[in-house]
Design an enzyme around this catalytic site. Sequence first.
Site, PDB file in Angstrom:
ATOM      1  N   GLU A 142      -5.420 -39.628  19.711  1.00 16.81           N
ATOM      2  CA  GLU A 142      -4.791 -40.430  18.659  1.00 16.81           C
ATOM      3  C   GLU A 142      -5.439 -40.108  17.305  1.00 16.81           C
ATOM      4  O   GLU A 142      -6.666 -40.069  17.194  1.00 16.81           O
ATOM      5  CB  GLU A 142      -4.936 -41.924  18.996  1.00 16.81           C
ATOM      6  CG  GLU A 142      -4.603 -42.890  17.885  1.00 16.81           C
ATOM      7  CD  GLU A 142      -3.206 -42.710  17.291  1.00 16.81           C
ATOM      8  OE1 GLU A 142      -2.235 -42.532  18.036  1.00 16.81           O
ATOM      9  OE2 GLU A 142      -3.113 -42.745  16.037  1.00 16.81           O
ATOM     10  N   ALA A 143      -4.582 -39.922  16.307  1.00  7.94           N
ATOM     11  CA  ALA A 143      -5.087 -39.575  14.971  1.00  7.94           C
ATOM     12  C   ALA A 143      -5.807 -40.747  14.310  1.00  7.94           C
ATOM     13  O   ALA A 143      -6.758 -40.549  13.551  1.00  7.94           O
ATOM     14  CB  ALA A 143      -3.918 -39.130  14.083  1.00  7.94           C
TER      15      ALA A 143
ATOM     16  N   HIS B  71      13.330 -47.510  12.670  1.00  4.39           N
ATOM     17  CA  HIS B  71      13.656 -47.316  14.082  1.00  4.39           C
ATOM     18  C   HIS B  71      14.107 -45.873  14.302  1.00  4.39           C
ATOM     19  O   HIS B  71      15.123 -45.629  14.943  1.00  4.39           O
ATOM     20  CB  HIS B  71      14.821 -48.230  14.488  1.00  4.39           C
ATOM     21  CG  HIS B  71      14.504 -49.685  14.505  1.00  4.39           C
ATOM     22  ND1 HIS B  71      15.480 -50.656  14.607  1.00  4.39           N
ATOM     23  CD2 HIS B  71      13.326 -50.355  14.457  1.00  4.39           C
ATOM     24  CE1 HIS B  71      14.906 -51.853  14.608  1.00  4.39           C
ATOM     25  NE2 HIS B  71      13.601 -51.691  14.520  1.00  4.39           N
TER      26      HIS B  71
HETATM   27  C1  LIG Z   1       6.691 -51.542  10.130  1.00  2.00           C
HETATM   28  C2  LIG Z   1       7.484 -51.444  11.399  1.00  2.00           C
HETATM   29  C3  LIG Z   1       8.164 -52.564  11.870  1.00  2.00           C
HETATM   30  C4  LIG Z   1       8.895 -52.467  13.061  1.00  2.00           C
HETATM   31  N1  LIG Z   1       9.405 -53.612  13.624  1.00  2.00           N
HETATM   32  C5  LIG Z   1       9.862 -53.555  14.897  1.00  2.00           C
HETATM   33  C6  LIG Z   1      10.128 -54.748  15.621  1.00  2.00           C
HETATM   34  O1  LIG Z   1       9.921 -55.866  15.128  1.00  2.00           O
HETATM   35  N2  LIG Z   1      10.587 -54.627  16.906  1.00  2.00           N
HETATM   36  C7  LIG Z   1      10.769 -53.395  17.500  1.00  2.00           C
HETATM   37  O2  LIG Z   1      11.182 -53.342  18.667  1.00  2.00           O
HETATM   38  N3  LIG Z   1      10.539 -52.254  16.823  1.00  2.00           N
HETATM   39  C8  LIG Z   1      10.031 -52.318  15.566  1.00  2.00           C
HETATM   40  N4  LIG Z   1       9.684 -51.180  14.919  1.00  2.00           N
HETATM   41  C9  LIG Z   1       9.970 -49.890  15.566  1.00  2.00           C
HETATM   42  C10 LIG Z   1       9.087 -49.584  16.763  1.00  2.00           C
HETATM   43  O3  LIG Z   1       7.819 -50.189  16.640  1.00  2.00           O
HETATM   44  C11 LIG Z   1       8.952 -48.061  16.883  1.00  2.00           C
HETATM   45  O4  LIG Z   1      10.242 -47.485  16.980  1.00  2.00           O
HETATM   46  C12 LIG Z   1       8.177 -47.646  18.129  1.00  2.00           C
HETATM   47  O5  LIG Z   1       6.939 -48.325  18.162  1.00  2.00           O
HETATM   48  C13 LIG Z   1       7.938 -46.144  18.113  1.00  2.00           C
HETATM   49  O6  LIG Z   1       7.239 -45.776  19.270  1.00  2.00           O
HETATM   50  P1  LIG Z   1       6.815 -44.273  19.509  1.00  2.00           P
HETATM   51  O7  LIG Z   1       6.013 -44.255  20.740  1.00  2.00           O
HETATM   52  O8  LIG Z   1       8.024 -43.406  19.419  1.00  2.00           O
HETATM   53  O9  LIG Z   1       5.895 -43.881  18.241  1.00  2.00           O
HETATM   54  P2  LIG Z   1       4.663 -44.618  17.592  1.00  2.00           P
HETATM   55  O10 LIG Z   1       4.447 -45.948  18.209  1.00  2.00           O
HETATM   56  O11 LIG Z   1       4.874 -44.570  16.123  1.00  2.00           O
HETATM   57  O12 LIG Z   1       3.411 -43.725  18.017  1.00  2.00           O
HETATM   58  C14 LIG Z   1       3.120 -42.434  17.551  1.00  2.00           C
HETATM   59  C15 LIG Z   1       1.602 -42.275  17.584  1.00  2.00           C
HETATM   60  O13 LIG Z   1       1.264 -40.894  17.461  1.00  2.00           O
HETATM   61  C16 LIG Z   1       0.163 -40.754  16.598  1.00  2.00           C
HETATM   62  N5  LIG Z   1       0.205 -39.400  16.044  1.00  2.00           N
HETATM   63  C17 LIG Z   1       1.197 -38.850  15.300  1.00  2.00           C
HETATM   64  N6  LIG Z   1       0.911 -37.583  14.976  1.00  2.00           N
HETATM   65  C18 LIG Z   1      -0.282 -37.303  15.547  1.00  2.00           C
HETATM   66  C19 LIG Z   1      -1.104 -36.129  15.567  1.00  2.00           C
HETATM   67  N7  LIG Z   1      -0.754 -34.992  14.934  1.00  2.00           N
HETATM   68  N8  LIG Z   1      -2.300 -36.184  16.228  1.00  2.00           N
HETATM   69  C20 LIG Z   1      -2.659 -37.314  16.884  1.00  2.00           C
HETATM   70  N9  LIG Z   1      -1.923 -38.458  16.887  1.00  2.00           N
HETATM   71  C21 LIG Z   1      -0.736 -38.443  16.230  1.00  2.00           C
HETATM   72  C22 LIG Z   1       0.398 -41.844  15.568  1.00  2.00           C
HETATM   73  O14 LIG Z   1      -0.768 -42.158  14.840  1.00  2.00           O
HETATM   74  C23 LIG Z   1       0.904 -42.987  16.432  1.00  2.00           C
HETATM   75  O15 LIG Z   1      -0.138 -43.783  16.923  1.00  2.00           O
HETATM   76  C24 LIG Z   1       8.970 -51.229  13.732  1.00  2.00           C
HETATM   77  C25 LIG Z   1       8.291 -50.110  13.255  1.00  2.00           C
HETATM   78  C26 LIG Z   1       7.521 -50.211  12.119  1.00  2.00           C
HETATM   79  C27 LIG Z   1       6.712 -49.022  11.687  1.00  2.00           C
END
Ligand SMILES: Cc1cc2nc3c(=O)[nH]c(=O)nc-3n(C[C@H](O)[C@H](O)[C@H](O)COP(=O)(O)OP(=O)(O)OC[C@H]3O[C@@H](n4cnc5c(N)ncnc54)[C@H](O)[C@@H]3O)c2cc1C
Length: 554
Positions: free
Chosen positions: A38-39, A480
């Site tokens: 994790e970054a 999203h």
């Molecule tokens: C402000 C905000 C409010 C939201 N509100 C809601 C809500 O109320 N309800 C809901 O259901 N959804 C909500 N969402 C959307 C939802 O949270 C996201 O769509 C979902 O969490 C994305 O999951 P993911 O696993 O695809 O990516 P993420 O959870 O974004 O995880 C990606 C991870 O990869 C890491 N990473 C990226 N690049 C690198 C790299 N090169 N090296 C190492 N690590 C890296 C990042 O740091 C991060 O921790 C919201 C999102 C945000 C940002």
Amino acid sequence: MTAQDTVFDYIIVGAGSSGCVLADRLSADGKSQVLLIEAGGTNETELVNMPRAFMKMFGNPIHFWHFPVKGQHGRPEGEVWPYGRGLGGSSSTNGTWYLRGMPTDYDGWAAAGHTEWRWSEIERCYRAMESYQGADAHASRGRDGPLQITQLPYRSPAIAATVEAGVEMGLPRLEDINTPGTTGIGYTQATVDRRGRRASSYQAFLKPAMARPNLTVMIDTLVERVEIDNGRATGVRIRTADGTRTITARHEVILSAGAVQSPKLLQLSGIGPADVLAGAGVPVKHDLPAVGRNLADHAMFSISYRLHNDQGANREFSGWRMMSHVVRYYLTRKGMMAYTSPEVTALLSMRSPADWPDVQFGIGPFSMRSSEERKADPGRGALEDRPGITVNAISLRPKSRGAISICSADVADNVEIDANWWGDPADKAFMIDMVRLVRRYMRQPALARFVGEEVVPGAAVESDEQIGEVLEWLTSPGIHATGTCRMGNAGDSVVDSRLRVHGVSGLRVVDCSVMPVPPAGNTNGPAMVIGWRAAELILEDRDGSRTPAHQATQ
Ligand SMILES: Cc1cc2nc3c(=O)[nH]c(=O)nc-3n(C[C@H](O)[C@H](O)[C@H](O)COP(=O)(O)OP(=O)(O)OC[C@H]3O[C@@H](n4cnc5c(N)ncnc54)[C@H](O)[C@@H]3O)c2cc1C
């Protein structure tokens, strides 16, 4: 194993919603050595854990990435997408609003040939993941899983009336808003545990697994690229405060870096549209045009009204009232600091069948000072000092698609995000109708004694043309993002049904970017269930009950 080791069976990049669930499930049987990279940092702070502190986190680079979005004619300058950083990823920084997506979403993926994702499988996974103990929980809900879900407790006269107004408009009243396959209205559910703490994927899944000797978690470690050798992913190149080094994957590298950064990492690794890679100076390892394309987001807007005969919540977040909520929170873990989503959720269908809603409302007894100059984007706006009530309206079925492209070979540089909000004119027309739908809802008899004049954008904004102009600045990202490594055929997609990258062995993508179409609701629940289901598929492949990943599609 420790972070100094250089060989693991599975290397997962990104500890977000999907990545934390995946790391838990892949390491659970003790048979595989799993590394999660994790970054960001631990996210073990009160800003993350106290749900209402959500609004105070914006702009903080410890908890967020801030991705600039390419300017677009008619849209305000300076659009930035905030995504979560650190353990839990966006589940540690989101609004905690919890919806699972509809059976039709997943059955739609299955109908396109991805049968691994049919609702019956996904429902089983959700049942194993969830712990929802609300009265009248639907039979599809899990009661004892690691992910605690709670229903928002706030009930005021006006908020109770917002549910009645939905019923008056013909929506089914849902005691469990996560009832599959129907429109409806009811009290919101949230990823908040029964002690009033944010239930991120880190807290619910990863943290309890971290004591396992076969799971290693590296934080503050940026993955620069995936190492590709002869069409096979062999490991990752990492960057830490101590410099760069390579870590080897015996079986697979799995990208869970989110819908912006998973395609970025593929492109940096030489997998993507050849012209984009050439422009950025990255040697092409595999020309895969769909990487970074098909970017979809749920566009949303908020419309606020004066609130009468109910004090609303605006005044609760300043002065002694705010202090009393904080004290109450620490004494009882209850009250207004223990949740942050809009109090009531409605799922509606304007043009889709009733089992596949195309509009989502979140209704809350607050209002932001917003205008063309000062938009009510999270973290930027301030609450009004008079009572107000707001409908957040989300378009669930956007047709426009944008793109993500690297501009250089350095992971530290920003990608270009072309959101292409109004690429398909049908989206603007749909949202104009959504504005009218909100207005019709707010004029229902149950709300007559509570709802006054429309503050933003204001009743004078009436014609299609006027509403369309206002939508240019009133629309904000749903945050999203999906689709940038979509599941599908090798010709126009990035991964197959088992989330293996087309044309490269030993490499998968497991996060929101694999969704072929955006789901009918918020994306955190679907991201976590993708992590859970993907782990099942990966373990099947490991144990030989299916084609192993390293013999995947060529
Ligand atoms: C402000 C905000 C409010 C939201 N509100 C809601 C809500 O109320 N309800 C809901 O259901 N959804 C909500 N969402 C959307 C939802 O949270 C996201 O769509 C979902 O969490 C994305 O999951 P993911 O696993 O695809 O990516 P993420 O959870 O974004 O995880 C990606 C991870 O990869 C890491 N990473 C990226 N690049 C690198 C790299 N090169 N090296 C190492 N690590 C890296 C990042 O740091 C991060 O921790 C919201 C999102 C945000 C940002």
